[in-house]
Every structure is written in C-alpha cells, then in structure tokens.
Design a protein around this motif. Structure first.
Motif, PDB file in Angstrom:
ATOM      1  N   SER A 178      59.667  33.561  36.708  1.00  0.00           N
ATOM      2  CA  SER A 178      59.181  33.900  35.527  1.00  0.00           C
ATOM      3  C   SER A 178      57.436  34.032  35.698  1.00  0.00           C
ATOM      4  N   VAL A 179      56.851  33.334  36.607  1.00  0.00           N
ATOM      5  CA  VAL A 179      55.607  33.339  36.920  1.00  0.00           C
ATOM      6  C   VAL A 179      55.213  34.584  37.640  1.00  0.00           C
ATOM      7  N   THR A 180      56.312  35.116  38.630  1.00  0.00           N
ATOM      8  CA  THR A 180      56.036  36.372  39.332  1.00  0.00           C
ATOM      9  C   THR A 180      55.944  37.637  38.372  1.00  0.00           C
ATOM     10  N   GLN A 181      56.936  37.587  37.243  1.00  0.00           N
ATOM     11  CA  GLN A 181      56.979  38.410  36.617  1.00  0.00           C
ATOM     12  C   GLN A 181      55.854  38.828  35.510  1.00  0.00           C
ATOM     13  N   ALA A 182      55.381  37.567  35.118  1.00  0.00           N
ATOM     14  CA  ALA A 182      54.129  37.682  34.154  1.00  0.00           C
ATOM     15  C   ALA A 182      52.883  37.753  35.034  1.00  0.00           C
ATOM     16  N   LEU A 183      52.908  37.553  36.196  1.00  0.00           N
ATOM     17  CA  LEU A 183      51.781  37.860  36.869  1.00  0.00           C
ATOM     18  C   LEU A 183      51.287  39.157  37.124  1.00  0.00           C
ATOM     19  N   ARG A 184      52.690  40.163  37.247  1.00  0.00           N
ATOM     20  CA  ARG A 184      52.567  41.556  37.452  1.00  0.00           C
ATOM     21  C   ARG A 184      51.782  42.170  36.282  1.00  0.00           C
ATOM     22  N   ARG A 185      51.922  41.758  35.058  1.00  0.00           N
ATOM     23  CA  ARG A 185      51.552  42.205  33.845  1.00  0.00           C
ATOM     24  C   ARG A 185      50.082  41.542  33.384  1.00  0.00           C
ATOM     25  N   ALA A 186      49.660  40.633  34.021  1.00  0.00           N
ATOM     26  CA  ALA A 186      48.439  39.681  33.899  1.00  0.00           C
ATOM     27  C   ALA A 186      47.411  40.398  33.821  1.00  0.00           C
ATOM     28  N   LEU A 187      46.998  41.174  35.037  1.00  0.00           N
ATOM     29  CA  LEU A 187      45.717  42.052  35.161  1.00  0.00           C
ATOM     30  C   LEU A 187      45.703  43.088  34.217  1.00  0.00           C
ATOM     31  N   SER A 188      46.593  43.870  34.023  1.00  0.00           N
ATOM     32  CA  SER A 188      46.441  44.933  33.002  1.00  0.00           C
ATOM     33  C   SER A 188      46.221  44.263  31.773  1.00  0.00           C
ATOM     34  N   ALA A 189      47.149  43.259  31.287  1.00  0.00           N
ATOM     35  CA  ALA A 189      46.681  42.595  29.975  1.00  0.00           C
ATOM     36  C   ALA A 189      45.496  41.756  29.893  1.00  0.00           C
TER      37      ALA A 189
ATOM     38  N   ALA B 235      50.978  34.415  43.834  1.00  0.00           N
ATOM     39  CA  ALA B 235      50.335  35.611  44.057  1.00  0.00           C
ATOM     40  C   ALA B 235      50.162  36.218  45.469  1.00  0.00           C
ATOM     41  N   GLU B 236      49.748  34.959  46.301  1.00  0.00           N
ATOM     42  CA  GLU B 236      49.472  35.310  47.792  1.00  0.00           C
ATOM     43  C   GLU B 236      51.172  35.570  48.413  1.00  0.00           C
ATOM     44  N   GLU B 237      52.028  35.236  47.839  1.00  0.00           N
ATOM     45  CA  GLU B 237      53.453  35.378  48.487  1.00  0.00           C
ATOM     46  C   GLU B 237      53.924  36.802  48.108  1.00  0.00           C
TER      47      GLU B 237
ATOM     48  N   GLY C 215      42.473  39.180  43.476  1.00  0.00           N
ATOM     49  CA  GLY C 215      41.259  38.940  44.107  1.00  0.00           C
ATOM     50  C   GLY C 215      39.902  39.951  44.077  1.00  0.00           C
ATOM     51  N   GLU C 216      40.135  41.131  44.326  1.00  0.00           N
ATOM     52  CA  GLU C 216      39.433  42.219  43.982  1.00  0.00           C
ATOM     53  C   GLU C 216      38.671  42.249  42.510  1.00  0.00           C
ATOM     54  N   TRP C 217      39.579  41.968  41.682  1.00  0.00           N
ATOM     55  CA  TRP C 217      39.283  41.903  40.281  1.00  0.00           C
ATOM     56  C   TRP C 217      38.217  40.619  39.927  1.00  0.00           C
ATOM     57  N   CYS C 218      38.529  39.482  40.512  1.00  0.00           N
ATOM     58  CA  CYS C 218      37.761  38.238  40.547  1.00  0.00           C
ATOM     59  C   CYS C 218      36.681  38.501  41.177  1.00  0.00           C
ATOM     60  N   MET C 219      36.395  38.944  42.174  1.00  0.00           N
ATOM     61  CA  MET C 219      35.056  39.116  42.984  1.00  0.00           C
ATOM     62  C   MET C 219      34.347  40.061  42.167  1.00  0.00           C
ATOM     63  N   ARG C 220      34.817  40.998  41.882  1.00  0.00           N
ATOM     64  CA  ARG C 220      33.967  41.952  41.030  1.00  0.00           C
ATOM     65  C   ARG C 220      33.577  41.465  39.624  1.00  0.00           C
ATOM     66  N   ARG C 221      34.339  40.780  39.007  1.00  0.00           N
ATOM     67  CA  ARG C 221      33.813  40.177  37.462  1.00  0.00           C
ATOM     68  C   ARG C 221      32.758  38.899  37.854  1.00  0.00           C
TER      69      ARG C 221
ATOM     70  N   ILE D 127      43.971  34.491  53.374  1.00  0.00           N
ATOM     71  CA  ILE D 127      44.142  35.342  54.610  1.00  0.00           C
ATOM     72  C   ILE D 127      44.657  36.652  54.376  1.00  0.00           C
ATOM     73  N   ARG D 128      45.637  36.833  53.332  1.00  0.00           N
ATOM     74  CA  ARG D 128      46.133  38.113  52.875  1.00  0.00           C
ATOM     75  C   ARG D 128      45.042  39.287  52.596  1.00  0.00           C
ATOM     76  N   GLN D 129      44.221  38.673  51.953  1.00  0.00           N
ATOM     77  CA  GLN D 129      42.779  39.597  51.796  1.00  0.00           C
ATOM     78  C   GLN D 129      42.332  40.249  52.920  1.00  0.00           C
ATOM     79  N   ILE D 130      41.968  39.048  53.605  1.00  0.00           N
ATOM     80  CA  ILE D 130      41.009  39.143  54.672  1.00  0.00           C
ATOM     81  C   ILE D 130      41.553  40.307  55.533  1.00  0.00           C
ATOM     82  N   VAL D 131      43.055  40.200  55.910  1.00  0.00           N
ATOM     83  CA  VAL D 131      43.680  41.165  57.039  1.00  0.00           C
ATOM     84  C   VAL D 131      44.019  42.323  56.334  1.00  0.00           C
ATOM     85  N   MET D 132      43.772  42.460  55.128  1.00  0.00           N
ATOM     86  CA  MET D 132      43.960  43.821  54.404  1.00  0.00           C
ATOM     87  C   MET D 132      42.950  44.866  54.963  1.00  0.00           C
ATOM     88  N   PRO D 133      43.396  46.218  55.332  1.00  0.00           N
ATOM     89  CA  PRO D 133      42.439  47.321  55.728  1.00  0.00           C
ATOM     90  C   PRO D 133      41.357  47.694  54.963  1.00  0.00           C
TER      91      PRO D 133
END
Length: 506
Positions: free
Chosen positions: A252-263, A307-309, A317-323, A346-352
């Motif tokens: 439930s949390v995973t599905q809701a997370l996918r909508r949270a940013l746009s909402a 969210a990390e998994e 994370g990008e939204w949070c940093m910008r805001r 770590i997932r963000q740091i190793v992102m290209p």
C-alpha cells in the motif's frame, strides 16, 4: 381312343418336367458353384481384413506408446527447469497435488531458499558462470532431499524444498533439512578458475491449520525469506501472520508513494543544528514528511526505506533537495552563513551524474554550494562501492559541498576508516546519546577523539535534556541537535530558549 392321347399328354408333361428339372438342377449347380467360389473369396477377404486389422492394431499400439512417451517428455519439459533439471513452478504444484491425493494425512512445509548477493556473481563474472553456480547449488540441494519430498527452482536464484511428513515429524525434519542444505551449499564452488562462496536466506511456512494451497504456502515462505533479507541475510525465519499484514502495508505504501510526488503530498520540516560554543544556529536539517491522501501521515522511518528499495528515492530526493535549497535561499531572515543539511541515500549517490544534478539544483535555486551539506550513512564505507562513492564525494567536495556521516557508530564503518572517504563531520547516532551508559560514553568519546584527529567536526543528535547537553559539551562535541533545542518545524526557528538557559556554558 382317349388313352393314347392321355399318354401323349402325360409323356409331354413328363418331358417338360424333366426339362425343367434339368434346367433347375443346372442352375442350382451353377449357384452352388458360385457359392463355393464366393465362400472361398470371402474367406480370403476375411483373412486379408484380419491381417490388416492386426497390422492396424500394432500400429495403434506403437502409436499409443509413442504418444505416451512424447506426452511424458512434454510433461517433463513443462514441469522441469531447463537449466538445473529439477522441478519448476508447474512441477512443484503438480507434485504437491499428486502427493495430497495419494496421502491425505501428511502435513507440509515449504522452504523458500533465496541465494544471497547472487547478482554480484552475474554482474561481476558473467551470467554463464552464474548459471553454473545455479546448477551446482541445485545438485547440492538434491543431496538433502529424498524421493518423499520435492526440490524445485522457483525462478532466478530462488529454490523451493517442499517437505511432506506426519505432523509430529515435520518441524524436526525442517531443522535437519535446513542444516544439511546450509552445510552443502556453503562449501566453496570452483568454476573455471574462480572459487565462489554462496550463502542463502530461508523462509519457512507450515501447512498446519486450515490446509492452505501450495501457492499460499510458497507466498508465505517467500515473505519470510524477504524478512531475512531485510534483517541481515543468511538466517532462517518462519512465517507468521504479521508478515502478511506488513507486506500488505508495504504494498500500500509503495503504491501510494508512486502517486505522492505528482499529488504534491510531500513537505519538509527543518530542525536547527546549534554550535556548541557560540550557541548559534549554524544549519538546518531538512526532514522529509509525507501526508498521504490514502494512508494519512506516514512516518519517515516507514516510507523512506521503501522508497530506497523501489528506486523512488531518486526522484523524491531530487525534489527534496530542490525544495530545501530554494526555501533556505529565499528566506531573508536566515543569515547567509547558515547551511542546509539534506539526507541522501547510497542509491542516489551512485546514480549517474549525481554531482551534475546537485550542481544544476544549486544553479536553479541560487544557493551557494558552500551552504549545502549532504548527510550520508555509514554504508558509504561498504567495500563493494567505496571507489565509486569516493569519486562522487571528491567531486562534491571540489564543488565546496559539505559531507557529513549520519547515524555514526551504528553501521559498516570503524573509526579507523574515516580517512578512506573525504568527509567534513560525523553525527553521533542518537541511540548513544539517549542511552548515555558506560558503553555509549566510550563510543562517543572515541568518536570525538578520532574525528578531531582527522580534522572533522562532531555533531551530537538526539539531545533531549540539559544534562545530556552538558555532558556532551564536556566531552568536546562541536554542535548539537535534538528536541531539547527545537522540534522539526518551519523556517526560521524563532524559539531560541537555549541562549538564555541558566545551564548555558560560559
């Protein structure tokens, strides 16, 4: 005179009768002859038909045998794994259904075996070697399972063992089988010059109770294995109903997370970091919060690991940093020397191109790079990624972005490894501050000593009482953070009671 005429008539009639009899006899002889001929022909035809029938029957028998053989071959193909030769998903289900029909008094246990860090073998050595490892593991697991039970490959690096036994024998059988499997699989595997060590996590589900289907048992065992993975790998966990409840919640949390940013359901609260000497606010930590339209308020400790998994942390994370950068830059009440600290995974740091993304956000928001601090966990010291992470952090350091190690003392690192990656400060985990027993004091004092030797600042978080503040001040920490000073809220923090506190150090 009549007598001769009568004799003539009788003679004529007799002659006619004789002629008729002769003709009839000849016809009968012809019919009889034809009957004999037909009988002979029919006998030959019948024999011919019988011979052809025998041939047809032989053909049918041969065809049936070939069909049966081919059907068995197709069944084997359908029910067995092509790579390892053991049962596949369909085969496990078919075996289970047949076993239940043949003996209704047995109980069952499913062992869900998930190889640990198998992806490293595929990525680091090749999928061909990975396939050989899977074959070797399946052969070793076969030695642990006899004909009364079933071994199968569920997919990828996941195997199943289904044990069937009377109720009182099942639990000891599971323990014995797990021990045998661990002993067998943990032996080194030698493949084309490589010596590999493979371990696995095991989830176990029992059929006692309401006689569940094999699909349910496998699902439960899978949940239990996933719990082992989350808690450290390599051990065994039995399924209980709470796991299913937790999994449903995670979904439930995973599905809701996918909508949270746009909402637009996320928001940020800020907690001040106070200089221990001057008692001034030197930074704010940006703390992500989520008020879901479907689930209500979801704690960060729950949604951030999910969210990390799922890799959603990258966009979040990008939204949070910008805001956060924009908010600090736009607030004219906050001194230009005050920094913003943002947690990154770590997932963000190793992102290209992660440093490029940070640079872009700083340019778009107008915030000076020297005012940004990125907080990372001790997982940056994990050896598999040290070189890659070190290169990223060096790049960020060159941009004058600060790097702090969050939750220090709880994870991978030792104090002696602080020199391996460029950082500016460590934040002592609040668990040590809150307990403040003898062991916690040793860790804190050692962290302060070593960090200062490396030229790093030390921040203590989780301070809730004046006594904790005073004790940490005496130990030599450089900055404080915690509920004693302020709870997370909006910028700027206006209640600076600690500056007028009678316990304020002079």
């Amino acid at each position: 005179s009549l007598m001769p005429e009568s004799n003539y008539i009788l003679s004529a009639l007799g002659l006619v009768f004789l002629m008729v009899m002769l003709v009839t006899h000849r016809n009968n002889h012809a019919v009889l002859f034809r009957s004999f001929v037909l009988k002979h022909q029919n006998h030959g035809l019948v024999e011919d038909l019988r011979q052809k029938n025998r041939i047809t029957e032989n053909w049918n028998a041969t065809l049936e045998a070939r069909v049966e053989q081919r059907t068995e071959e197709l069944r084997n193909l359908v029910e067995h794994d092509a790579l390892t030769g053991i049962l596949n998903r369909d085969g496990i289900v078919a075996w289970f259904e047949h076993k239940k029909r043949s003996d209704a008094l047995l109980d069952y246990a499913v062992l869900f075996i998930d190889l640990d860090r198998f992806k490293q073998i595929n990525d680091g050595l090749s999928h061909a070697i990975g396939d050989e490892v899977l074959r070797a593991v399946s052969m070793r697991l076969r030695e642990c399972v006899d004909d009364r039970h079933a071994l199968g490959r569920w997919g990828g690096d996941e195997f199943l063992i289904v044990l069937a036994a009377p109720h009182e024998e099942l639990h000891p059988l599971v323990e014995t089988t797990v021990e045998l499997a661990q002993r067998a699989v943990n032996q080194p595997i030698n493949i084309v010059g490589h010596t590999l060590h493979v371990g696995f996590s095991t989830g176990v589900a029992f059929s006692s109770g309401r006689n569940p289907s094999i699909s349910e048992l496998i699902h439960w065992a899978d949940l239990a294995a996933a719990e082992v993975k989350r808690s450290g790998r390599g051990s065994v966990h039995n399924y209980d109903k709470m796991l299913l409840t937790e999994q449903e919640r995670r979904l439930s949390v995973t599905q809701a997370l996918r909508r949270a940013l746009s909402a637009d359901e996320f928001y940020i609260e800020y907690q001040p970091v106070i200089d221990a000497t001057r008692c001034e606010i030197i930074a704010y930590e940006a703390l992500l919060r989520w008020n879901s339209a479907d689930l209500g308020t979801v704690p960060p400790d729950e949604f951030i690991p999910i969210a990390e998994e799922s890799a959603l942390i990258v966009d979040i994370g990008e939204w949070c940093m910008r805001r956060a950068c924009q908010t600090l830059h736009d607030n004219t009440e906050i001194p230009v020397t005050t920094k913003i600290a943002i947690n990154v995974s770590i997932r963000q740091i190793v992102m290209p191109n992660f440093p490029d993304m940070v640079s872009r956000i700083l340019t778009e928001t107008g915030l000076a790079s020297s005012r940004l601090v990125l907080e990372v966990t001790e997982s940056i010291f994990e050896k598999r990624q040290t070189s890659q992470i070190s290169a990223v952090l060096d790049h960020l350091h060159a941009m004058e972005v600060g790097i702090h190690i969050d939750d220090f003392g709880t994870g991978y690192s030792s104090l002696s490894r602080l020199h391996e990656i460029h950082v500016d400060a460590v934040k002592i985990d609040k668990s040590f501050v809150l307990s403040m027993d003898e062991n916690a004091r040793v860790v804190i004092e050692a962290a302060i000593l070593i960090a200062h030797r490396f030229g790093l600042k030390v921040i203590a978080e989780g301070i809730e009482t004046p006594q904790q503040r005073a004790e940490l001040r005496a130990m030599g920490v450089d900055a404080y953070q915690g509920y004693f000073f302020a709870r997370p809220g909006q910028l700027p923090c206006r209640d600076i009671h600690w500056k007028t506190d009678p316990d304020l150090p002079t």
